[in-house]
Scaffold this active site. Sequence first.
Site, PDB file in Angstrom:
ATOM      1  CE  LYS A 239     -12.940 144.462  49.479  1.00  0.00           C
ATOM      2  NZ  LYS A 239     -14.229 144.945  50.009  1.00  0.00           N
TER       3      LYS A 239
ATOM      4  CG  HIS B  82     -11.877 139.322  54.755  1.00  0.00           C
ATOM      5  ND1 HIS B  82     -11.975 140.693  54.802  1.00  0.00           N
ATOM      6  CD2 HIS B  82     -12.977 138.885  54.098  1.00  0.00           C
ATOM      7  CE1 HIS B  82     -13.095 141.072  54.197  1.00  0.00           C
ATOM      8  NE2 HIS B  82     -13.716 139.991  53.765  1.00  0.00           N
TER       9      HIS B  82
ATOM     10  CB  SER C 139     -15.667 142.227  46.034  1.00  0.00           C
ATOM     11  OG  SER C 139     -15.673 143.283  46.957  1.00  0.00           O
TER      12      SER C 139
ATOM     13  CG  ASP D 131     -14.181 146.138  45.877  1.00  0.00           C
ATOM     14  OD1 ASP D 131     -14.858 145.222  45.377  1.00  0.00           O
ATOM     15  OD2 ASP D 131     -14.321 146.544  47.036  1.00  0.00           O
TER      16      ASP D 131
ATOM     17  NE  ARG E  78     -21.032 142.862  43.421  1.00  0.00           N
ATOM     18  CZ  ARG E  78     -20.300 142.346  44.401  1.00  0.00           C
ATOM     19  NH1 ARG E  78     -19.094 142.823  44.660  1.00  0.00           N
ATOM     20  NH2 ARG E  78     -20.780 141.368  45.145  1.00  0.00           N
TER      21      ARG E  78
END
Lengths: 436, 436
Positions: free
Chosen positions: B187, B82, B183, B161, B168
Amino acid sequence: MTALDLIREKRDGQALSGDAIRFLVAGACDGSIPDYQLAAWLMAVRLRGMTDAETTALTLAMAASGRQLDLSSIPGRKVDKHSTGGVGDKATLVVAPLVAAAGVPVAKLSGRALGHSGGTLDKLEAIAGFRVDLGIDEFIAQVRTIGIAIAGQTADMVPADKVFYALRDATATVDSVPLIASSVMSKKLAAGADAILLDVKAGRGAFVATVPEAEALARALVALGTSAGRETVAYVTDMEQPLGRAVGNALEVREAIDTLAGRGPAELGDLSLRLAAEMLRLAGVQAVDLHRLLVRGDALRKFAELIRAQGGDPRVVDDPSLLPEAPVQRPVLATVGGHVSGADALEIALAGKALGAGRDRKDAPIDLAVGIVLQKKIGDPIVEGEPLAVIHARTGADAENVANRVAASFTIAERASPRPILLRRVTTSGVERLDL
Amino acid sequence: MTALDLIREKRDGQALSGDAIRFLVAGACDGSIPDYQLAAWLMAVRLRGMTDAETTALTLAMAASGRQLDLSSIPGRKVDKHSTGGVGDKATLVVAPLVAAAGVPVAKLSGRALGHSGGTLDKLEAIAGFRVDLGIDEFIAQVRTIGIAIAGQTADMVPADKVFYALRDATATVDSVPLIASSVMSKKLAAGADAILLDVKAGRGAFVATVPEAEALARALVALGTSAGRETVAYVTDMEQPLGRAVGNALEVREAIDTLAGRGPAELGDLSLRLAAEMLRLAGVQAVDLHRLLVRGDALRKFAELIRAQGGDPRVVDDPSLLPEAPVQRPVLATVGGHVSGADALEIALAGKALGAGRDRKDAPIDLAVGIVLQKKIGDPIVEGEPLAVIHARTGADAENVANRVAASFTIAERASPRPILLRRVTTSGVERLDL
């Protein structure tokens, strides 16, 4: 300019411009800024604070967000009186007729009970027939005719405060000095008086618990009023225990009548005379013997006039038994002797609310007859088995439900002194200590 | 427990219990806590922070708020990769096929472009026919068959999320390390891999601007992943200038293909090889000559296999001219000579977005052909009149509109050195400096 930018600036501790504040207030009123953005901004204000200039801009924008009263058709200098809210605070019911009896016009918009705080409108509605929903023209005409009117704010006044207050209540952002100050003063500015007298309560039953906090709030309110061109004076007064002895709507009206008749609790009389004298000074009226207006019955007669003008039964001032009475009266007895060293205003208010004397939502019904009458106050000597208070309840079960809570709200020590009621006088010149 | 209590506790800087965090996440998902209360809580978190225990509880509750993938039917140790998001970051398009070519299964859920950051799904959609909306069963079956799948998260994953992120984004509470970390990691946890490799970008084009901030975020992410039982390693890599040379969806796919074919920009190749080697280590695979997989064409063939399996035209890997091409190519020329000392990733990304390569709202359309290709990177010598970049635009007017912005994103000095790409390697054991 976007709401997101202004949230970010406040989050980072920057001061917002007047234009930015007006943009937020306009967006709150027309719904173009969603609740969640306003909530985030309010939390940022709660944690980062606001400058005096920001608070003034917010107050002026809120005051201008709806209808603003024009009292210029009423002769003389109009003085408003406002309490930040407490337990057993019926001072307006004494001060307003007293000041009107002295010839100073009183055009007073009041509020309703919410949470543990009482509200003048609910108290007046304990008088059969009394109407608090006067139209603006009717309200002003009545002040011109009899020198006094007490009514609810109309729905179109200070809409911004309604939006912000509902959000603050739900987001733990109530206890912020700039937000409290702008909420209070925007309503006072919109109400149109030339001068403003504030009674800032300090203690367990108040919005702020300590005298330094109350003094800071009082300074902020006085600065705001002054910068908006209204002469403003604030008193910090004690709200550690309830004011006077009665807590509950009809019970408080009865105590106000007693005080106007010169037979009320000394501390309520002292506070009322002091606040009334200050209002006369703010109105530019030369020395009036207020005590004489009480003794001669002028103030009580003015209260009767007010009641008659607004549709209520004026005989109540001579016969308070016309007020609603709760079917059950249950004393709460002391289990030890000594001196009363505490009578927790918040706990007593919550017990009263549990009886039905208060409400948690603005539109909830209220039981005007019930409440609690203190038999002893801080500093009073007490013997084991003597009553500390009497619970006025709808049913015996209701009274039993709160009896322990009422008993536990009192503390008894070997010795304790009475608490002073008047603590500070705050003007633009500074802070005067009154409890020395 | 009420939302109001928890907002108040966080406002006052207290740490919330695991139960409190789970209550908030559940209320966010089922709508029982209104947006404005969540927004106030998010701002309180942004300004007061969260403890490691709170962040872990939040991450686990968010991961558990929706569907969690079970990858156990895929043999071997699954490793996820990621990136925290950047400009020109097509590393996944290189690393995923390379790792899969080495025999390590890659089950990758990716995101879309938002704001100035690109998204792997949009890039893949530049390949005609490529489908990113695989069903979960299809996704897993594909990894079992060909060792690789790249798809979008399904709508029922990590709903918490989605709620928090939307709020946010609208309340200036994006840049909070615990909120970013929870967050990202919620995931990753829900995506089901056994180990996680994170590429935390630092610089003008990244979520966080400085290496110390990125390092702090990397530490938080590694701690979170580890405490959730997944081996986690993070790299901090440079995002001051775009990664590689291409910014824009089809342009980046072309550059990824070039890199898989061994002819891409050195820094993208270096980063990809390093990340791929780390993924192999996390997968428990013995040393594989990754460079050889590039040279022999194995990685490129694996990319073609991926494209074919997901409905795209695999011929694109041999003939990138099959990708969409923008009708207008306009060079931006240097007006002075020297060395490139800056190529502002954020400004270049915003220019690309203005061309249509990005979006501000998740559902907005995107132009897959347009973008910017840098001809020079930081440290490169340049002569007056040479191209700094080429704008790929839909129309000449579009290109003109951003030409000044692209030119201004470059700075030229007398001398400048190339920037290292790999800056830190962060594991539970500590931080290793790579830029020495």
